[in-house]
Design a protein around this motif. Structure first.
Motif, PDB file in Angstrom:
ATOM      1  N   THR A  88       0.754  -1.738  -0.080  1.00 16.30           N
ATOM      2  CA  THR A  88       0.382   0.002  -0.331  1.00 16.30           C
ATOM      3  C   THR A  88       0.782   1.318  -0.292  1.00 16.30           C
ATOM      4  O   THR A  88       0.896   2.409   0.873  1.00 16.30           O
ATOM      5  CB  THR A  88      -0.867  -0.193   1.576  1.00 16.30           C
ATOM      6  OG1 THR A  88      -0.040  -0.168   2.510  1.00 16.30           O
ATOM      7  CG2 THR A  88      -1.753  -1.356   1.321  1.00 16.30           C
ATOM      8  N   GLU A  90       2.442   4.930  -1.540  1.00 15.56           N
ATOM      9  CA  GLU A  90       2.295   5.889  -1.731  1.00 15.56           C
ATOM     10  C   GLU A  90       3.099   6.158  -2.908  1.00 15.56           C
ATOM     11  O   GLU A  90       4.404   5.500  -2.771  1.00 15.56           O
ATOM     12  CB  GLU A  90       2.353   6.700  -0.860  1.00 15.56           C
ATOM     13  CG  GLU A  90       0.741   6.928   0.119  1.00 15.56           C
ATOM     14  CD  GLU A  90      -0.477   6.647  -0.777  1.00 15.56           C
ATOM     15  OE1 GLU A  90      -0.310   7.174  -1.699  1.00 15.56           O
ATOM     16  OE2 GLU A  90      -1.259   6.258   0.284  1.00 15.56           O
ATOM     17  N   ASP A  91       3.198   7.220  -3.975  1.00 17.68           N
ATOM     18  CA  ASP A  91       3.941   8.092  -5.098  1.00 17.68           C
ATOM     19  C   ASP A  91       4.799   8.535  -4.575  1.00 17.68           C
ATOM     20  O   ASP A  91       6.063   8.340  -4.455  1.00 17.68           O
ATOM     21  CB  ASP A  91       3.139   8.418  -5.637  1.00 17.68           C
ATOM     22  CG  ASP A  91       1.940   8.473  -6.763  1.00 17.68           C
ATOM     23  OD1 ASP A  91       2.205   6.464  -6.946  1.00 17.68           O
ATOM     24  OD2 ASP A  91       1.035   8.495  -7.272  1.00 17.68           O
TER      25      ASP A  91
END
Length: 173
Positions: A88, A90-91
């Motif tokens: 999960t 994030e960028d």
């Protein structure tokens, strides 16, 4: 074995230039070594009679250790650096991990990319595989996937080796 450590009655003697001097008593070979200020060194103990050579043993050991040091100096030690991702992620976090991975690969190190699945995430391992695939595409300019992502227990592991061009890029900048 050198000099007085040699307990055989007869030995086949070779001089320092490699010429055969024949089979003789060990006592005679030791006297010959002392005359020439050399050591009598057993080089083939399993032969019958054992083969001994006249040489400067101290100089031989020194040159041997010098060669070993040179070999060790020329070795390239490759270490494995690790980058941990999550299913999960994030960028922005991927960007940070990407920069670290590029730095490791440019230094010539291998890279171990790991995703640890926590709790029920393991049921959706395809999400982790997609994260790995995207990360591999991002660093493809600097590294080559050596081992495809594999699920081992709760971890998914991928090994990336540096490309040859990646080693040259730090010298340009």
């Amino acid at each position: 074995m050198i000099n007085e450590e040699i307990r055989d009655r007869e030995v086949r003697l070779i001089d320092q230039d490699g010429a055969q001097l024949g089979v003789m008593l060990t006592r005679q070979a030791l006297e010959m070594a002392e005359e020439r200020q050399l050591d009598l060194v057993k080089i083939a103990p399993q032969a019958r009679p054992p083969v001994c050579k006249l040489m400067d043993y101290g100089k031989y050991r020194f040159e041997q250790s010098k060669r070993e040091r040179e070999i060790r100096k020329n070795q390239k030690i490759i270490t494995i650096k690790e980058v941990r991702l999550s299913a999960t992620i994030e960028d922005h976090d991927v960007d940070v991990k990407y920069k670290n991975a590029v730095k490791f690969l440019q230094d010539g190190n291998k890279l171990k990319v790991t995703i640890r699945f926590r709790g029920r995430q393991i049921t959706h391992s395809e999400i982790g595989a997609q994260v790995m695939k995207d990360f591999a595409e991002r660093i493809s300019e600097y590294g080559v996937v050596e081992r495809r992502p594999l699920l081992e227990g709760r971890n998914m592991i991928m090994i990336v080796a540096p490309k040859e061009q990646a080693k040259e890029k730090p010298t340009q900048g």
